[in-house]
Design a protein around this motif. Structure first.
Motif, PDB file in Angstrom:
ATOM      1  N   PRO A 128     -27.082 109.332  27.728  1.00  0.00           N
ATOM      2  CA  PRO A 128     -26.850 108.634  26.457  1.00  0.00           C
ATOM      3  C   PRO A 128     -25.515 109.017  25.798  1.00  0.00           C
ATOM      4  CG  PRO A 128     -29.125 109.360  26.561  1.00  0.00           C
ATOM      5  CD  PRO A 128     -28.411 109.961  27.756  1.00  0.00           C
ATOM      6  N   GLU A 129     -25.133 110.288  25.907  1.00  0.00           N
ATOM      7  CA  GLU A 129     -23.874 110.729  25.292  1.00  0.00           C
ATOM      8  C   GLU A 129     -22.680 110.035  25.938  1.00  0.00           C
ATOM      9  OE1 GLU A 129     -25.605 113.832  27.182  1.00  0.00           O
ATOM     10  OE2 GLU A 129     -27.024 112.896  25.850  1.00  0.00           O
ATOM     11  N   THR A 130     -22.761 109.848  27.253  1.00  0.00           N
ATOM     12  CA  THR A 130     -21.688 109.167  27.981  1.00  0.00           C
ATOM     13  C   THR A 130     -21.607 107.712  27.554  1.00  0.00           C
ATOM     14  OG1 THR A 130     -21.955 110.661  29.867  1.00  0.00           O
ATOM     15  CG2 THR A 130     -20.818 108.578  30.287  1.00  0.00           C
ATOM     16  N   LEU A 131     -22.748 107.083  27.416  1.00  0.00           N
ATOM     17  CA  LEU A 131     -22.803 105.691  26.976  1.00  0.00           C
ATOM     18  C   LEU A 131     -22.110 105.526  25.623  1.00  0.00           C
ATOM     19  CD1 LEU A 131     -24.010 102.770  27.331  1.00  0.00           C
ATOM     20  CD2 LEU A 131     -25.916 103.609  25.972  1.00  0.00           C
ATOM     21  N   VAL A 132     -22.398 106.411  24.701  1.00  0.00           N
ATOM     22  CA  VAL A 132     -21.798 106.344  23.362  1.00  0.00           C
ATOM     23  C   VAL A 132     -20.285 106.536  23.449  1.00  0.00           C
ATOM     24  CG1 VAL A 132     -21.681 107.475  21.100  1.00  0.00           C
ATOM     25  CG2 VAL A 132     -23.898 107.007  22.155  1.00  0.00           C
ATOM     26  N   LYS A 133     -19.830 107.478  24.244  1.00  0.00           N
ATOM     27  CA  LYS A 133     -18.388 107.718  24.384  1.00  0.00           C
ATOM     28  C   LYS A 133     -17.677 106.501  24.970  1.00  0.00           C
ATOM     29  CE  LYS A 133     -18.404 112.731  24.853  1.00  0.00           C
ATOM     30  NZ  LYS A 133     -18.008 113.867  25.702  1.00  0.00           N
ATOM     31  N   LEU A 134     -18.287 105.893  26.000  1.00  0.00           N
ATOM     32  CA  LEU A 134     -17.676 104.705  26.608  1.00  0.00           C
ATOM     33  C   LEU A 134     -17.630 103.550  25.608  1.00  0.00           C
ATOM     34  CD1 LEU A 134     -19.326 104.857  30.134  1.00  0.00           C
ATOM     35  CD2 LEU A 134     -16.902 105.201  29.616  1.00  0.00           C
ATOM     36  N   ALA A 135     -18.717 103.337  24.908  1.00  0.00           N
ATOM     37  CA  ALA A 135     -18.772 102.256  23.920  1.00  0.00           C
ATOM     38  C   ALA A 135     -17.746 102.479  22.813  1.00  0.00           C
ATOM     39  CB  ALA A 135     -20.176 102.144  23.339  1.00  0.00           C
ATOM     40  N   ASP A 136     -17.627 103.699  22.340  1.00  0.00           N
ATOM     41  CA  ASP A 136     -16.635 104.002  21.297  1.00  0.00           C
ATOM     42  C   ASP A 136     -15.213 103.733  21.801  1.00  0.00           C
ATOM     43  OD1 ASP A 136     -18.583 104.720  19.482  1.00  0.00           O
ATOM     44  OD2 ASP A 136     -18.264 106.888  19.699  1.00  0.00           O
ATOM     45  N   ALA A 137     -14.943 104.121  23.045  1.00  0.00           N
ATOM     46  CA  ALA A 137     -13.613 103.914  23.619  1.00  0.00           C
ATOM     47  C   ALA A 137     -13.296 102.425  23.761  1.00  0.00           C
ATOM     48  CB  ALA A 137     -13.506 104.608  24.972  1.00  0.00           C
ATOM     49  N   LEU A 138     -14.326 101.620  23.994  1.00  0.00           N
ATOM     50  CA  LEU A 138     -14.140 100.175  24.134  1.00  0.00           C
ATOM     51  C   LEU A 138     -14.295  99.442  22.798  1.00  0.00           C
ATOM     52  CD1 LEU A 138     -16.149  99.694  27.442  1.00  0.00           C
ATOM     53  CD2 LEU A 138     -13.668  99.416  27.164  1.00  0.00           C
ATOM     54  N   ASP A 139     -14.619 100.191  21.755  1.00  0.00           N
ATOM     55  CA  ASP A 139     -14.826  99.640  20.413  1.00  0.00           C
ATOM     56  C   ASP A 139     -15.917  98.564  20.415  1.00  0.00           C
ATOM     57  OD1 ASP A 139     -14.337  99.585  17.671  1.00  0.00           O
ATOM     58  OD2 ASP A 139     -12.908  97.938  17.859  1.00  0.00           O
ATOM     59  N   ILE A 140     -17.062  98.917  21.041  1.00  0.00           N
ATOM     60  CA  ILE A 140     -18.207  98.012  21.098  1.00  0.00           C
ATOM     61  C   ILE A 140     -19.472  98.765  20.714  1.00  0.00           C
ATOM     62  CG2 ILE A 140     -17.238  96.513  22.893  1.00  0.00           C
ATOM     63  CD1 ILE A 140     -19.073  98.037  24.904  1.00  0.00           C
ATOM     64  N   ASP A 141     -20.526  98.027  20.479  1.00  0.00           N
ATOM     65  CA  ASP A 141     -21.846  98.612  20.252  1.00  0.00           C
ATOM     66  C   ASP A 141     -22.397  99.028  21.620  1.00  0.00           C
ATOM     67  OD1 ASP A 141     -24.840  98.605  20.062  1.00  0.00           O
ATOM     68  OD2 ASP A 141     -24.366  98.105  17.982  1.00  0.00           O
ATOM     69  N   PRO A 142     -22.965 100.222  21.747  1.00  0.00           N
ATOM     70  CA  PRO A 142     -23.513 100.652  23.038  1.00  0.00           C
ATOM     71  C   PRO A 142     -24.492  99.648  23.646  1.00  0.00           C
ATOM     72  CG  PRO A 142     -23.480 102.495  21.521  1.00  0.00           C
ATOM     73  CD  PRO A 142     -23.099 101.271  20.732  1.00  0.00           C
ATOM     74  N   ALA A 143     -25.188  98.904  22.815  1.00  0.00           N
ATOM     75  CA  ALA A 143     -26.162  97.920  23.320  1.00  0.00           C
ATOM     76  C   ALA A 143     -25.498  96.851  24.188  1.00  0.00           C
ATOM     77  CB  ALA A 143     -26.887  97.267  22.151  1.00  0.00           C
ATOM     78  N   GLU A 144     -24.197  96.649  24.004  1.00  0.00           N
ATOM     79  CA  GLU A 144     -23.487  95.630  24.787  1.00  0.00           C
ATOM     80  C   GLU A 144     -23.390  95.971  26.267  1.00  0.00           C
ATOM     81  OE1 GLU A 144     -19.953  93.644  23.303  1.00  0.00           O
ATOM     82  OE2 GLU A 144     -20.295  94.620  21.369  1.00  0.00           O
ATOM     83  N   ILE A 145     -23.479  97.259  26.620  1.00  0.00           N
ATOM     84  CA  ILE A 145     -23.372  97.621  28.025  1.00  0.00           C
ATOM     85  C   ILE A 145     -24.650  98.209  28.601  1.00  0.00           C
ATOM     86  CG2 ILE A 145     -20.859  97.808  28.179  1.00  0.00           C
ATOM     87  CD1 ILE A 145     -21.101 100.815  27.655  1.00  0.00           C
ATOM     88  N   ILE A 146     -25.704  98.232  27.804  1.00  0.00           N
ATOM     89  CA  ILE A 146     -27.000  98.685  28.322  1.00  0.00           C
ATOM     90  C   ILE A 146     -27.586  97.552  29.163  1.00  0.00           C
ATOM     91  CG2 ILE A 146     -29.386  99.286  27.722  1.00  0.00           C
ATOM     92  CD1 ILE A 146     -28.301 100.715  25.273  1.00  0.00           C
ATOM     93  N   GLU A 147     -28.080  97.915  30.323  1.00  0.00           N
ATOM     94  CA  GLU A 147     -28.704  96.937  31.207  1.00  0.00           C
ATOM     95  C   GLU A 147     -29.962  96.388  30.536  1.00  0.00           C
ATOM     96  OE1 GLU A 147     -28.765  94.499  34.187  1.00  0.00           O
ATOM     97  OE2 GLU A 147     -27.385  96.167  34.462  1.00  0.00           O
ATOM     98  N   LYS A 148     -30.059  95.099  30.462  1.00  0.00           N
ATOM     99  CA  LYS A 148     -31.222  94.480  29.813  1.00  0.00           C
ATOM    100  C   LYS A 148     -32.480  94.811  30.609  1.00  0.00           C
ATOM    101  CE  LYS A 148     -28.469  92.637  26.892  1.00  0.00           C
ATOM    102  NZ  LYS A 148     -27.940  93.568  25.960  1.00  0.00           N
ATOM    103  N   GLY A 149     -33.579  94.988  29.894  1.00  0.00           N
ATOM    104  CA  GLY A 149     -34.839  95.354  30.530  1.00  0.00           C
ATOM    105  C   GLY A 149     -35.104  96.840  30.444  1.00  0.00           C
TER     106      GLY A 149
END
Length: 66
Positions: A44-65
């Motif tokens: 989860p920490e990695t997900l947040v860092k990647l989302a912050d770097a891309l200036d997006i909400d983490p939910a945008e890159i979470i696999e649906k389901g």
């Protein structure tokens, strides 16, 4: 967490970044960034860092389901 690697790749490219550039901006290793995209999983920490770097909400890159 499951990550949509294709979407992560697309968002990175749309911002004119390489995985190395994304890794630096997210304070992660290039290997972590690449493995997250290829395997489609990360902490989860990695997900947040990647989302912050891309200036997006983490939910945008979470696999649906998840």
């Amino acid at each position: 967490m499951k990550v949509n690697g294709t979407k992560l790749e697309l968002l990175t490219a749309q911002r004119g970044m390489t995985f190395l550039g994304l890794a630096k901006k997210a304070s992660l290793s290039r290997q972590t960034t690449s493995e997250t995209t290829m395997r489609g999983t990360c902490k989860p920490e990695t997900l947040v860092k990647l989302a912050d770097a891309l200036d997006i909400d983490p939910a945008e890159i979470i696999e649906k389901g998840e």
